[in-house]
Design a protein around this motif. Structure first.
Motif, PDB file in Angstrom:
ATOM      1  N   LYS A 118      39.669  42.452  47.925  1.00 39.96           N
ATOM      2  CA  LYS A 118      40.157  41.075  47.957  1.00 39.96           C
ATOM      3  C   LYS A 118      40.161  40.456  46.563  1.00 39.96           C
ATOM      4  O   LYS A 118      40.856  39.463  46.327  1.00 39.96           O
ATOM      5  CB  LYS A 118      39.280  40.235  48.888  1.00 39.96           C
ATOM      6  N   HIS A 119      39.373  41.078  45.662  1.00 36.79           N
ATOM      7  CA  HIS A 119      39.247  40.519  44.311  1.00 36.79           C
ATOM      8  C   HIS A 119      38.941  41.658  43.341  1.00 36.79           C
ATOM      9  O   HIS A 119      37.871  42.252  43.392  1.00 36.79           O
ATOM     10  CB  HIS A 119      38.115  39.478  44.281  1.00 36.79           C
ATOM     11  N   TRP A 120      39.901  41.974  42.459  1.00 37.57           N
ATOM     12  CA  TRP A 120      39.689  43.007  41.451  1.00 37.57           C
ATOM     13  C   TRP A 120      39.183  42.338  40.169  1.00 37.57           C
ATOM     14  O   TRP A 120      39.964  41.776  39.407  1.00 37.57           O
ATOM     15  CB  TRP A 120      40.985  43.764  41.171  1.00 37.57           C
ATOM     16  N   ASP A 121      37.871  42.393  39.951  1.00 34.03           N
ATOM     17  CA  ASP A 121      37.332  41.787  38.731  1.00 34.03           C
ATOM     18  C   ASP A 121      37.450  42.779  37.571  1.00 34.03           C
ATOM     19  O   ASP A 121      37.875  43.933  37.732  1.00 34.03           O
ATOM     20  CB  ASP A 121      35.892  41.323  38.932  1.00 34.03           C
ATOM     21  N   SER A 122      37.073  42.340  36.380  1.00 32.84           N
ATOM     22  CA  SER A 122      37.263  43.166  35.182  1.00 32.84           C
ATOM     23  C   SER A 122      36.415  44.430  35.230  1.00 32.84           C
ATOM     24  O   SER A 122      36.841  45.491  34.759  1.00 32.84           O
ATOM     25  CB  SER A 122      36.941  42.352  33.927  1.00 32.84           C
ATOM     26  N   ASP A 123      35.194  44.343  35.809  1.00 31.47           N
ATOM     27  CA  ASP A 123      34.342  45.532  35.892  1.00 31.47           C
ATOM     28  C   ASP A 123      34.979  46.607  36.770  1.00 31.47           C
ATOM     29  O   ASP A 123      34.950  47.797  36.442  1.00 31.47           O
ATOM     30  CB  ASP A 123      32.960  45.165  36.457  1.00 31.47           C
ATOM     31  N   ALA A 124      35.550  46.192  37.914  1.00 34.35           N
ATOM     32  CA  ALA A 124      36.185  47.153  38.821  1.00 34.35           C
ATOM     33  C   ALA A 124      37.397  47.810  38.153  1.00 34.35           C
ATOM     34  O   ALA A 124      37.595  49.025  38.255  1.00 34.35           O
ATOM     35  CB  ALA A 124      36.595  46.473  40.115  1.00 34.35           C
ATOM     36  N   ILE A 125      38.206  47.024  37.464  1.00 32.47           N
ATOM     37  CA  ILE A 125      39.388  47.573  36.790  1.00 32.47           C
ATOM     38  C   ILE A 125      38.978  48.507  35.660  1.00 32.47           C
ATOM     39  O   ILE A 125      39.570  49.576  35.467  1.00 32.47           O
ATOM     40  CB  ILE A 125      40.281  46.428  36.277  1.00 32.47           C
ATOM     41  N   ASP A 126      37.924  48.147  34.919  1.00 36.44           N
ATOM     42  CA  ASP A 126      37.430  49.014  33.840  1.00 36.44           C
ATOM     43  C   ASP A 126      36.931  50.345  34.398  1.00 36.44           C
ATOM     44  O   ASP A 126      37.170  51.408  33.812  1.00 36.44           O
ATOM     45  CB  ASP A 126      36.302  48.326  33.069  1.00 36.44           C
TER      46      ASP A 126
END
Length: 370
Positions: A118-126
């Motif tokens: 529901k929410h792709w934060d910067s840590d998940a994308i990294d």
């Protein structure tokens, strides 16, 4: 990690289809999956059947393939087997599973997984990009021949051994042909010139020249133009009988061809660190406590850490070092991961496996960590 499809943006809902290829990818998946995410993957479930027999009815069971879609409530990582298990409520109804029932899904390598957040934060994308870059980030391919055997490596973020081939114990001609055949198969399977800049063939004798001739002859016979078109990227290097890969990585011709690649930047970073230890020791430190203290003071310009530390079997230690790497990068620093098969990685391991080049001198650092 292979990314097959992605539809996501920072701080927005989105999904990705991935394949986890090795143990490192499973660890990355453990850090990527979170409570509330939805995951879709193939699995098997046991189904019981009533069967008639001479002694009456009996129950048999078979395993049936099905697709499981769950909303994650828990994620677990088994350090001994490097296994990831996710647990949650089933969202889809089929003949085997009711909607809303709890299920546990064991994540396997080489299977497609759909992950929705529901929410792709910067840590998940990294984390996602780290896995993707790792699998496609090899700068150098190496084929080494030694004492009747061959090894094929890819060198990028780390040293990956792709194949090890032993010669047959028959006459020399048959053994050599079989050795070359298997080395060729490993080469064409794993080496891709869209990422690999240079291929090094090494041996202490003429085997490397003989294999080069065999490789191009086979490529021509099989109409593999992508091999023939990259003849200029092949380099032949004489090696000794010990530490041949480490020796090769310091060959002047090889270093010239792969300058500014990850392997060379790691070697340069370690050289800068070791030079500072001798000439300006207040701008270099090593050991977990010294490095962590330096980072608390935002003093780290370059972090050097071994693969063994960052992939420690102890989950708490592994998380601690991963957070340290993230913290250094977030503060604008650089972080290099050293393989123990690199000569510089071996030297770093002898200095506790972790070190740092500092932005500014810290003459009082030793006193602070006492």
């Amino acid at each position: 990690m292979k990314i097959l499809q992605q539809n996501l943006a920072l701080n927005q809902p989105g999904s990705v289809k991935i394949i986890l290829e090795d143990e490192d990818d499973l660890w990355l998946a453990y850090n990527l999956f979170a409570k509330g995410d939805t995951i879709v993957a193939d699995t098997t479930r046991k189904v019981s059947h009533n069967k008639n027999s001479a002694n009456g009815k009996r129950k048999d069971s078979t395993r049936v393939k099905t697709k499981l879609e769950i909303r994650i409530t828990d994620v677990d990582y088994d350090k001994d087997s490097s296994t990831v298990r996710v647990r949650g409520r089933n969202l889809a109804t089929n003949e085997l599973m009711a909607s809303g029932a709890y299920h546990t899904l064991e994540i396997e390598r080489n299977k497609e997984i759909d992950l929705t957040k529901k929410h792709w934060d910067s840590d998940a994308i990294d984390t996602l990009h780290e896995g993707s870059e790792k699998s496609s980030g090899a700068d150098l391919a190496v084929v080494l021949f030694q004492q009747g055997s061959a090894q094929v490596f890819l060198i990028g973020h780390k040293v990956t051994t792709l194949a090890k081939v032993e010669a047959l114990k028959t006459n020399n001609k048959t053994a050599s042909n079989k050795l070359f055949e298997q080395a060729f198969q490993a080469f064409v399977k794993h080496v891709h010139f869209n990422t690999v800049r240079c291929v090094v063939l090494g041996s202490p004798d003429s085997t490397k020249e003989e294999f080069r001739g065999y490789l191009f002859q086979e490529a021509q016979r099989l109409k593999m133009k992508w091999v023939e078109e990259n003849k200029s990227r092949f380099v032949m290097v004489n090696i000794g009988n010990k530490n041949s890969l480490k020796e090769l990585l310091h060959d002047n011709e090889v270093m010239g061809l792969i300058k500014d690649t990850k392997a060379v930047m790691e070697i340069r970073a370690y050289k800068e660190f070791s030079d500072l230890l001798l000439t300006d020791s207040d701008r270099a430190c090593y050991g977990p406590r010294s490095v962590e203290t330096a980072q608390e003071m935002m003093a780290i310009e370059t972090l050097l850490i071994t693969d063994d530390l960052l992939r420690n079997k102890e989950i708490a230690l592994r998380k601690k070092y991963m957070e340290l790497v993230k913290s250094v990068k977030k503060a604008g620093g650089k972080a290099f991961l050293f393989s123990p098969k690199h000569v510089s990685g071996e030297q770093l391991a002898q200095l506790t496996g972790i070190a740092a080049i500092l932005r500014f001198p810290l003459p009082e650092l030793d006193e602070l960590v006492l």
